[in-house]
Design an enzyme around this catalytic site. Structure first.
Site, PDB file in Angstrom:
ATOM      1  N   GLY A  46       0.814  -1.214   0.000  1.00 21.04           N
ATOM      2  CA  GLY A  46       0.000   0.000   0.000  1.00 21.04           C
ATOM      3  C   GLY A  46       0.844   1.260   0.000  1.00 21.04           C
ATOM      4  N   GLU A  65       9.229   4.283   7.351  1.00 18.34           N
ATOM      5  CA  GLU A  65       9.203   4.340   8.811  1.00 18.34           C
ATOM      6  C   GLU A  65       9.405   5.739   9.396  1.00 18.34           C
ATOM      7  OE1 GLU A  65       9.865  -0.110   9.513  1.00 18.34           O
ATOM      8  OE2 GLU A  65      10.311   0.962   7.704  1.00 18.34           O
TER       9      GLU A  65
END
Lengths: 734, 338
Positions: A463, A700
């Site tokens: 995604g 991240e």
């Protein structure tokens, strides 16, 4: 020629996703598909003394009920159950293996039926008797039994002594509760029985080849007999790095029935998978009056299961950000009767940097320094663990641009000094840091004479936009319009790729595409040279480029041959090449991404209700491949950071060892009303050392520091320092 | 989900006949709570009697100047009905504070009254719960009880009623019209829901063979001075920690009439007539509001995780009454608390 890299290209898979054309693991069809439902353990620890499946079996439409007593054979060694990303130490969980119960919610029976409703109803009729054993699910209770685990961070000097002697000190404990990933898509597997013992497994995973190797190992299958496919993943965030139990159970069901089986976990059952471990963090910072660090101690105690040792790096981040004369790091694990904890977006950093950056804020207050100024005074141009310079580190620029966009200089230092009517206004900031990783992986490119190319790789797009950035890179490398590029991902038979994690996918795929495109170009040039009176007859490979469907001399743009003509000269229709990326080994530099996060909160003075009204996240992460998907990545991370700060907490009743909010009505994540103005800035960070294309990855970094910036803003607004997440209104009122 | 039969009622009398014939049957309208509970095996009806097509979906003015709301009017239609927006904005506001747009589209007026608690132990069939399994014990006492009651609890149950709409209906002195085998009757709203006492399994005084047909509102709607303030753990789509419906009728600076009801604090929407009486004839100021809050919360009792609700409710009451007095009702769109 159009260059796609760096532009705000819309998702190439966007249409498929919004029209429902994109298929997910639980949506693939098969002839005579059976449906499975899981029976879970009601107790956290003990043994199954009796399991009665009679009533379930008598339900019309039930095909079989599998338990540890009657299941097909599975491997019996820990080694066979270790997937590519399993913790090094421990014994991986084996669903339906034997009578042992190791956590509440553990699968202990699998009901197979002609339809899902039947299977689920029959699952409720399975009667289980347990021999219960004592258990513990509370980190605070197990705190003293925690054991030390080795980490890459390197203590230096005598931090305790330096702390005792420091002129300004701050010491505190911070707590991050257990959190669950809650991807929108439920974990699901559809195992198609292809006959003759061959299986095609459609799975929700971040790594099809990891799942393929794991299943072949567990079920003793030849590699050619089991294929794993996962073209689309509806979010995973680390939950899909390791093969999850539903893929084992669905395979078990297919082998038992010798027909196709689908298993979709319920939302509640997904709380029986991995999670971000609850962590207690202790920071002790000692500074000189001028705001330089003499002592830095960071200790973390995180949760793992009784049977595996999962841990990530909570404590080493300070050494990447701040100079300290003396430093000490201790990372411990506490064993609880729970599933093994797992990676969840920025594992280790999301928790460790939360504590570090709150502690730095508290130290800045003790020093009467602006929080940004303290960070600049402690700023480290070298990785203190390895004593290495960075390939690039534009963090100073993140602070500068973030502060400017936020309007930081108008901040009044005193807590409770800024107001908006009945609201107290708080401004807080924090730093983020993550790794810039890259992994070996291969891609195959098939270029047709018609100027269309297909790019194949086993990688997953969970995604994040992998399809899109790969199409951009391939279009540029092959000199073709992006609409002529088709990306094929998520199939274990495709060229090898690591699991999608660690923010390494962008750099890894881009370089694999570039390397393979170079091979294609070389072959085209060889073909072009064979053309009579070829204008590229004398061209060297490094002097030609692919652009606008042609091979063009970089020295003389008039010398060019179209892809179609080159292929015609060799009487071929297509060129196919496969190549693995290679990265020069560099042990002389540290590789990291950085961010500066600025947050504004407005807190109702009487009621403690908090609104995060503004966030500015300034990120330095090398070259940004796609301005739009990159922005979405960071924005999504910031939203998650809001949730981490204010909402998220897996609530246990330790008397039962059970999770009491195992659903997304009661496990709170931010809703639209909680999300206000989010500004994302990408700071220019040219970097030809990290890799040739200067890519660092973004998966991240966006979440790291956000919760700390918000916690620091809440302090600035209210004068209340809340160290235990989430920051709920009762803690503010207290 | 346990297998069940499905039947459709043709009219109200038919529905009553069907429910009388099968005590283990349940009515289904929007199903927004019932279906969830069936999936969890908490509700195990033998039969679902579909009442969603009965002609109980109209909103009509009554002869005495009030409003009659059919039991099957969807929550969203009710919230956006012009007569409700104009004359009973407190009700509209409370409805919009609850759930999500999608749920409000499905949920019926009658079903909203009959929704069950969100206590985690009620939902988890593994743990003891007196409401789900009488006599098994209350796990919330001594367990996780952040969202639980501080008023009207018993040693058997500390669950709360989760509705927002009902808090406004309680404040507005609504009446509930029900039909059973013996015919029609009406209940004061305060008599509809029960306290847990020794029988926490019974949420309401609706008899097992009765059906809710309508809600009636009296003429007095407090459209000038009202507010509904919902305080929760995120800014939307969460159940109330505490919610407050306040309505005032002012004359000069004095309070002629006051209504005050709380959600999220008890097994039923909590009204305290003594607190309302204490406001009557007083100036609409902090001192009066504070006194009323103290009266309302006099017997409040906190548990391990929810003791904060007592002070939160006290501050919330004062705030909401202030919003009502100043005619600056809480917006359900802009989440800044006024």
């Amino acid at each position: 020629m159009t260059s796609y890299i760096g532009t705000a290209t819309s998702r190439v898979d966007g249409r498929a996703k919004v029209t429902g054309e994109a298929r997910y693991a639980g949506e693939f069809k098969a002839i005579r598909l059976a449906h499975a439902a899981v029976v879970e353990s009601a107790i956290p620890k003990g043994r199954i003394s009796r399991i009665d499946t009679g009533a379930a079996r008598r339900v019309a439409g039930v095909l079989d009920v599998l338990t540890h007593e009657n299941r097909p054979r599975m491997a019996d060694t820990d080694k066979a159950w270790k997937d590519d990303v399993a913790p090094e130490d421990g014994s991986p969980f084996r669903p339906l293996y034997d009578d042992r119960i190791m956590f509440s919610g553990q699968p202990i029976a699998l009901v197979l039926g002609e339809d899902w409703e039947t299977a689920r109803y029959a699952a409720s009729l399975v009667d289980i008797q347990y021999d219960k054993q004592d258990f513990v699910t509370d980190l605070r209770q197990q705190h003293d039994q925690a054991f030390v685990v080795e980490k890459p961070d390197k203590p230096h000097g005598d931090a305790d002594k330096a702390f005792a002697a420091a002129s300004v000190r701050h010491e505190a404990e911070y707590y991050i509760p257990t959190e669950h990933h809650n991807p929108m898509e439920l974990f699901a597997s559809t195992v198609v029985w292809d006959g003759g013992g061959k299986l095609t497994v459609y799975d929700k995973t971040q790594g099809v080849q990891n799942v393929q190797r794991y299943l072949c190992s567990v079920f003793d299958k030849a590699p050619d007999d089991l294929r794993v496919i996962s073209p689309y993943v509806g979010g995973a965030f680390g939950a899909g790095l390791r093969p999850q139990y539903q893929v084992v159970l669905a395979t078990l069901g297919a082998l038992a029935l010798r027909r196709s089986v689908r298993l979709v976990l319920t939302r509640q059952q997904m709380y029986g998978l991995g999670y971000r471990p609850a962590t207690i963090e202790r920071l002790a910072l000692g500074a000189s009056a001028n705001g330089t660090l003499d002592a830095l101690t960071h200790e973390a105690i995180a949760v793992t299961s009784q049977f595996e040792e999962f841990s990530r790096n909570d404590t080493g981040w300070a050494a990447l950000l701040y100079k300290s004369t003396n430093a000490n790091y201790v990372h411990k694990l506490a064993r609880l009767d729970l599933p093994t904890s797992s990676d969840m977006r920025a594992p280790g950093a999301a928790t460790g940097v939360y504590a570090l950056e709150c502690a730095m804020d508290e130290l800045a207050i003790a020093l009467k320094l602006d929080p940004v100024e303290l960070r600049l005074r402690c700023y480290s141009d070298r990785d203190q663990n390895e004593d290495l310079p960075y390939t690039s580190k534009a963090l100073r620029e993140c602070y500068r641009q973030g502060a400017e966009a936020f309007g930081w200089k108008a901040r009044k230092a005193e807590p409770r000094s800024m107001r908006d009517g009945s609201d107290l206004v708080g401004w807080g900031m924090a730093t983020g840091v993550w790794e810039a990783l890259q992994m070996p992986m291969a891609v195959r490119i098939v270029l047709g004479a018609n100027g269309h190319a297909e790019v194949f790789c086993a990688a997953s797009d969970i995604g994040t936009g992998t399809y899109t950035i790969m199409a951009q890179v391939a279009a540029d490398a092959l000199g073709l319009p992006i609409d002529n590029i088709t990306i094929r991902l998520g199939d274990s038979t495709l060229p090898q790729a690591p699991v999608e994690g660690g923010s390494w996918m962008a750099a890894s795929t881009a370089h694999a595409i570039a390397a393979t495109a170079e091979e294609i170009r070389g072959e085209l040039l060889a073909l072009a040279k064979r053309i009579k009176d070829s204008p590229l007859a004398d061209a060297r490979p490094e002097d030609v480029a692919l652009a606008d469907g042609r091979l063009v001399s970089k020295l003389d743009a008039s010398r060019a041959i179209s892809i179609a003509d080159a292929m015609r000269s060799g009487a071929i229709e297509r060129i196919e090449k496969e190549k693995t990326n290679t990265f020069a080994e560099d042990k002389k530099h540290a590789r990291n991404t950085h961010s500066a996060v600025f947050a504004e909160v407005k807190v109702d003075e009487q009621l403690g209700v908090i609104r995060v009204t503004r966030v500015v996240s300034a990120v330095a992460a090398g070259r940004i491949l796609n301005a739009k998907t990159a922005h979405s990545q960071i924005m999504g991370s910031v939203v998650w950071g809001i949730g981490m700060a204010l909402h998220e907490e897996t609530v246990f009743d330790h008397r039962f060892g059970r999770i009491m909010n195992a659903n997304i009505a009661e496990y709170h994540v931010p809703v639209n009303a909680d999300v206000h103005d989010i500004k994302v800035i990408f700071v220019d960070e040219p970097d030809d050392l990290v890799n040739p294309m200067g890519i660092k990855g973004l998966g991240e970094i966006g979440i790291v520091g956000v919760a700390a910036a918000i916690a620091n803003a809440v302090y600035h607004a209210t004068g209340k320092r809340i160290r235990d997440l989430p920051i709920t209104l009762d803690k503010v009122m207290r | 989900m346990i297998p069940f039969h499905y039947a459709r009622a043709n009219d109200v009398a038919d529905a009553v006949r069907m429910i009388s014939a099968d005590p283990a049957a349940k009515f289904i309208a929007g199903g927004t709570n019932l279906v969830d509970l069936m999936k969890e095996n908490v509700e195990r009806p033998s039969r679902l009697i579909d009442i969603s097509r009965l002609p109980l979906d109209t909103i009509e003015p009554t002869a005495d100047g009030g409003l009659r709301i059919g039991a099957l009017v969807p929550n969203s239609d009710l919230a956006y009905h012009p007569l409700v927006e104009q004359r009973y904005p407190l009700l509209a506001s409370a409805i919009l504070a609850g759930a999500s747009a999608q749920l409000r589209n499905m949920a019926s007026t009658g079903g909203n009254l009959l929704q069950r608690t969100r206590c985690a132990y009620f939902y988890d069939t593994v743990t003891p719960c007196n409401k789900r399994e009488p006599g098994s014990g209350c796990s919330a006492i001594g367990g996780i009880n952040r969202i639980h009651a501080i008023l009207g609890t018993s040693e058997n149950c500390i669950a709360t009623h989760p509705s927002d709409m009902c808090v406004a209906l309680a404040a507005l002195d609504a009446r509930v019209r029900v039909t059973g085998p013996a015919g029609e009757r009406a209940m004061a709203f305060d008599d509809f829901h029960r306290l847990p006492g020794d029988t926490p399994q019974t949420d309401t005084n609706l008899l097992p063979d009765e059906i809710v047909t309508a809600i009636e509102l009296p003429a007095l709607g407090f459209a000038d001075n009202y507010s509904y303030l919902k305080i929760r753990d995120r800014l939307s789509y969460a159940f109330a920690l505490v919610s407050i419906a306040a309505a005032l009728e002012l004359e000069g600076g004095a309070i002629k009439q006051a209504r005050l009801a709380l959600g999220g604090v008890a097994h039923k929407p909590w009204r305290n007539t003594a607190a309302e009486a204490a406001l009557r004839g007083q100036r609409a100021d902090q001192a009066s509001f504070s006194r009323a809050a103290d009266i309302l919360l006099r017997d409040a009792k906190g548990y391990e995780h929810n003791a904060f609700k007592i002070e939160l409710a006290r501050r919330g009451i004062i705030r909401t009454l202030t919003q009502a007095a100043q005619a600056t009702p809480q917006s359900q769109y802009d989440k800044k608390i006024r």
